[in-house]
Design a protein around this motif. Structure first.
Motif, PDB file in Angstrom:
ATOM      1  N   ILE A  78       0.844  -1.195   0.000  1.00  0.00           N
ATOM      2  CA  ILE A  78       0.000   0.000   0.000  1.00  0.00           C
ATOM      3  C   ILE A  78       0.880   1.246   0.000  1.00  0.00           C
ATOM      4  O   ILE A  78       1.842   1.338   0.776  1.00  0.00           O
ATOM      5  N   ILE A  79       0.562   2.198  -0.862  1.00  0.00           N
ATOM      6  CA  ILE A  79       1.328   3.443  -0.885  1.00  0.00           C
ATOM      7  C   ILE A  79       0.550   4.520  -0.135  1.00  0.00           C
ATOM      8  O   ILE A  79      -0.660   4.656  -0.285  1.00  0.00           O
ATOM      9  N   GLY A  80       1.269   5.262   0.678  1.00  0.00           N
ATOM     10  CA  GLY A  80       0.644   6.269   1.529  1.00  0.00           C
ATOM     11  C   GLY A  80       0.428   7.607   0.836  1.00  0.00           C
ATOM     12  O   GLY A  80       0.857   7.832  -0.297  1.00  0.00           O
ATOM     13  N   LYS A  81      -0.211   8.499   1.566  1.00  0.00           N
ATOM     14  CA  LYS A  81      -0.566   9.817   1.026  1.00  0.00           C
ATOM     15  C   LYS A  81       0.663  10.628   0.647  1.00  0.00           C
ATOM     16  O   LYS A  81       0.679  11.309  -0.390  1.00  0.00           O
ATOM     17  N   ARG A 125      -8.604   5.287  -9.356  1.00  0.00           N
ATOM     18  CA  ARG A 125      -7.824   6.340  -8.724  1.00  0.00           C
ATOM     19  C   ARG A 125      -7.468   5.853  -7.324  1.00  0.00           C
ATOM     20  O   ARG A 125      -8.280   5.205  -6.653  1.00  0.00           O
ATOM     21  N   VAL A 126      -6.265   6.141  -6.858  1.00  0.00           N
ATOM     22  CA  VAL A 126      -5.858   5.759  -5.511  1.00  0.00           C
ATOM     23  C   VAL A 126      -6.145   6.916  -4.566  1.00  0.00           C
ATOM     24  O   VAL A 126      -5.689   8.044  -4.795  1.00  0.00           O
ATOM     25  N   ASP A 127      -6.927   6.638  -3.517  1.00  0.00           N
ATOM     26  CA  ASP A 127      -7.229   7.668  -2.530  1.00  0.00           C
ATOM     27  C   ASP A 127      -6.797   7.194  -1.155  1.00  0.00           C
ATOM     28  O   ASP A 127      -5.991   6.260  -1.036  1.00  0.00           O
ATOM     29  N   ASP A 128      -7.332   7.807  -0.091  1.00  0.00           N
ATOM     30  CA  ASP A 128      -6.908   7.461   1.261  1.00  0.00           C
ATOM     31  C   ASP A 128      -7.453   6.120   1.731  1.00  0.00           C
ATOM     32  O   ASP A 128      -6.979   5.568   2.726  1.00  0.00           O
ATOM     33  N   GLY A 129      -8.460   5.585   1.047  1.00  0.00           N
ATOM     34  CA  GLY A 129      -9.026   4.298   1.429  1.00  0.00           C
ATOM     35  C   GLY A 129      -8.314   3.147   0.740  1.00  0.00           C
ATOM     36  O   GLY A 129      -7.277   3.319   0.098  1.00  0.00           O
ATOM     37  N   SER A 130      -8.870   1.961   0.878  1.00  0.00           N
ATOM     38  CA  SER A 130      -8.319   0.768   0.237  1.00  0.00           C
ATOM     39  C   SER A 130      -9.269   0.339  -0.871  1.00  0.00           C
ATOM     40  O   SER A 130     -10.370  -0.153  -0.604  1.00  0.00           O
TER      41      SER A 130
END
Length: 220
Positions: A78-81, A125-130
């Motif tokens: 998982i990549i972070g913000k 799109r990658v956001d803060d959730g999974s």
């Protein structure tokens, strides 16, 4: 467009080829033991295998590249913000399931194990959730009663490059916000070898059949 690709396996190789046509790949990030590292190195593209992609030193290195976009394809970490914010246009992920019904891990397998009549894949799109981000592109396929994981994986690996091409065009044109997911989200767990045990007394014949074909080679 400057792109950093986080890639693993066949899905990653297919995505890398698309990204090279769409822009300049400044770095490929992969995981220990994955053969993609040798393939990429032969093509003179830098490769990195960080213990964690969210370590401050690694994030700083990506920030120095000033990428426009991060593309995740088969990469399991998982990549972070902070890492996502290094890219002007954020990050997109090639996800092997229909969303929101199949979020999480091993979802190509899970769709078969659960006897889904239709399987799907998505570019998110990658956001803060999974796996909660907007959908940029998706593809569905009817699943025959005797088709296996190998059949679905072959289809997915062939289809993902087309979906990614479509998504990158939208992002480059400033139309890559995607469509918000609708409905209740369901998360599925990563599967381990012991999860392949057949529980005969607790399963119907159909459930045993779907488990076997969902965990067939190359992913028993």
């Amino acid at each position: 467009m400057k792109i950093v690709v986080f890639a693993k396996g066949e899905r990653g190789l297919g995505a890398l080829a698309v990204c090279r046509r769409a822009g300049t790949v400044h770095l490929v990030v992969t995981e220990p033991g994955d053969p993609i590292a040798r393939v990429v190195s032969a093509g003179r593209t830098p490769v990195d295998i960080p213990a964690s992609p969210n370590e401050m030193e690694f994030v700083a290195r990506i920030a120095m590249l000033k990428p426009d976009l991060l593309v995740l394809a088969g990469y399991t970490k998982i990549i972070g913000k902070a890492l996502r914010k290094t890219a002007r246009l954020g990050a997109v992920n090639l996800h092997g399931g229909r969303v929101p019904a199949y979020r999480g891990a091993s979802v190509l397998n899970w769709q078969i194990i659960r006897g889904a009549p239709v399987v799907g894949i998505s570019v998110l799109r990658v956001d803060d959730g999974s796996d909660t981000g907007p959908v940029l592109a998706k593809a569905d396929r009817r699943l025959g009663p005797d088709e296996t994981f190998a059949d679905v994986q072959t289809w997915a690996n062939a289809e993902f490059p087309h979906l990614l091409e479509k998504s990158l065009r939208a992002v480059a044109a400033g139309k890559g916000a995607g469509r918000p997911q609708k409905g209740r989200g369901v998360y599925w767990a990563k599967r381990y070898p012991e999860d392949g045990r057949i529980r005969w007394s607790e399963s119907t014949g159909r459930e045993v059949h779907d488990l076997v074909r969902g965990l067939s080679a190359p992913a028993p």
